[in-house]
Motif scaffolding. Structure first.
Motif: not given
Length: 475
Positions: A275-278, A287-297
């Protein structure tokens, strides 16, 4: 794409086919306590269609609906494209929930609590009872208006302004009283739905803490404004009162501290990321999912944002999606996303393989079948027409109100040279969009292409002669 994107982006992305289809629904809502006539479907609230989100919401609701005795009603959850926190019922078959409610909920239990509350409305028959109250209020309002109009007419004839002012008071006073009475009735229903929701959660071995946390968060947001609002003008109990009562009920449950399973939490994080992606612009997603966050979501959200605002089928976008597929090869929604990106980039032939895989991997593939049929038709290869018809007719058994599916079906029949069924499918598409004039015209033409009394002729005749009942509310 539908209203999830701005007009410029919409021109580039015709639909959120994963499956945020550009579909809408007509809903009769109560505004300020009074009924509003449902408008044509193309003016209804924008609805998000997505196979992954809908499946998870089905999994959330089924135990609750069973506990509520509602399994026979075939209740489904409809996602509204709105960032605010809200959910409601408008009939006995659908629970409407805003996308924002899912996005701000940290756990599945919070969403399940909201859905349990709405199931409480359904199980309590609140909608039917509210309609009785609305019918009574409507009659009273009409009488009050007649009195007020009569007084104002008398004033205009006599030139007496005081009588005219009395007429305005006659119009406004009773309606305010009626509104307050209705809102008090609705507040009672909200309390009842809270209590019922807690019972359903306890019966299914789930915590009501999520329901409490959701309403507490809402109460905190409303706290400042509530100081300046007439308590009788609120459709829900006062936030503090409601939260205290709910906490007392919920904390008494033996399941208060029970947490969601890790697998359910993981699925919840995935749909929030989707939902956030779309729905968010790329900078907000990063900002919510920075490149340093490698989780699947996080990777899911970034891949979607790249697909939306970059080149749909660029090597970079497809590479991001392929890494998701490599991480979870049996995840149908990653294959679906790849097929969607290729399809919307005009690469219909390349989209077929990932969409076929998506259909094979999911238990409820109807939305994916519609997209696969679109890809098959997009190749302009007549050899694919028969398969497209089969896919669409199968999908329509689960999605009988999908105007998009009927549009694609019309194209498929046209590709086969079956003009009667093509006209009929076009008429059905227009009917589902609420365009009755076009639907009747197409159905009338379709009738001339079928033998009298045949199934196609009967369906065409039903549409061509359809007349909505006075004041009919369609859901």
């Amino acid at each position: 794409m539908n209203s999830l994107e701005n007009s410029e982006t919409a021109a580039r992305r015709p639909r959120f086919a994963a499956r945020m289809l550009a579909s809408v629904t007509a809903a009769a809502l109560a505004v300020a306590g009074f009924p509003v006539q449902a408008e044509a479907q193309d003016r209804g609230p924008p609805v998000i269609r997505d196979a992954e989100i809908e499946q998870l919401l089905r999994d959330y609701t089924q135990p609750v609906l069973k506990a509520a005795g509602l399994t026979q009603q075939n209740v489904r959850v409809v996602i509204i494209n709105d960032r605010s926190f809200n959910a409601f019922v408008a009939d006995g078959r659908r629970i409407f929930i805003n996308a924002g409610t899912i996005m701000v909920s940290d756990t599945p239990n919070e969403v399940i609590g909201v859905l349990a509350h709405e199931a409480g409305h359904m199980a309590g028959g609140h909608l039917a009872r509210l309609r009785e109250q609305l019918a009574l209020a409507s009659t009273q309002a009409i009488l009050a208006m007649l009195v007020g109009v009569g007084a104002m007419v008398a004033a205009s004839r006599s030139g007496n302004n005081s009588i005219g002012q009395a007429g305005m008071a006659a119009l406004q006073g009773p309606q305010a009283m009626i509104q307050n009475n209705l809102l008090a009735y609705v507040r009672t229903q909200e309390d009842s739905a809270d209590r019922a929701g807690v019972r359903f959660l306890e019966a299914t071995g789930q915590s009501a803490k999520g329901m409490h946390d959701s309403f507490k968060r809402l109460a905190d947001q409303m706290l400042h404004n509530s100081r300046f609002v007439d308590p009788y003008m609120q459709t829900h109990p006062l936030p503090a009162e409601r939260v205290r009562a709910l906490q007392g009920l919920a904390s008494a449950s033996p399941h208060w501290d029970k947490r969601d399973s890790a697998s359910l939490q993981a699925r919840h994080e995935m749909i929030r990321a989707k939902l956030y992606g779309f729905m968010d612009p790329p900078d907000s997603v990063i900002r919510r999912y920075p490149l340093s966050n490698n989780s699947l979501p996080a990777r899911y959200a970034r891949a979607i944002a790249s697909y939306r605002f970059g080149s749909s089928a660029s090597a970079g976008v497809i590479s991001q999606i392929d890494t998701l597929i490599q991480a979870q090869p049996q995840n149908p929604y990653f294959h679906e996303l790849k097929g969607q990106a290729l399809l919307e980039a005009g690469k219909s032939a390349e989209a077929i393989a990932p969409l076929r895989r998506a259909v094979q991997l999911t238990a409820n593939p109807s939305l994916m079948q519609i997209m696969l049929a679109q890809a098959l038709l997009g190749t302009n290869d007549k050899a694919h027409a028969e398969e497209a018809v089969s896919l669409l007719e199968t999908a329509l058994r689960r999605e009988p109100e999908s105007s998009e599916a009927y549009t694609q079906l019309a194209m498929a029949y046209g590709r086969k040279g079956d003009l009667g069924h093509a006209d009929l499918a076009s008429a059905q598409s227009a009917f589902m969009r609420g365009d009755l004039k076009t639907a009747r015209q197409l159905a009338t033409r379709a009738k001339t292409r079928f033998p009298i009394g045949s199934p196609g002729w009967v369906k065409s005749d039903d549409i061509s002669t359809y007349k909505p009942k006075p004041n009919e509310m369609q859901f």
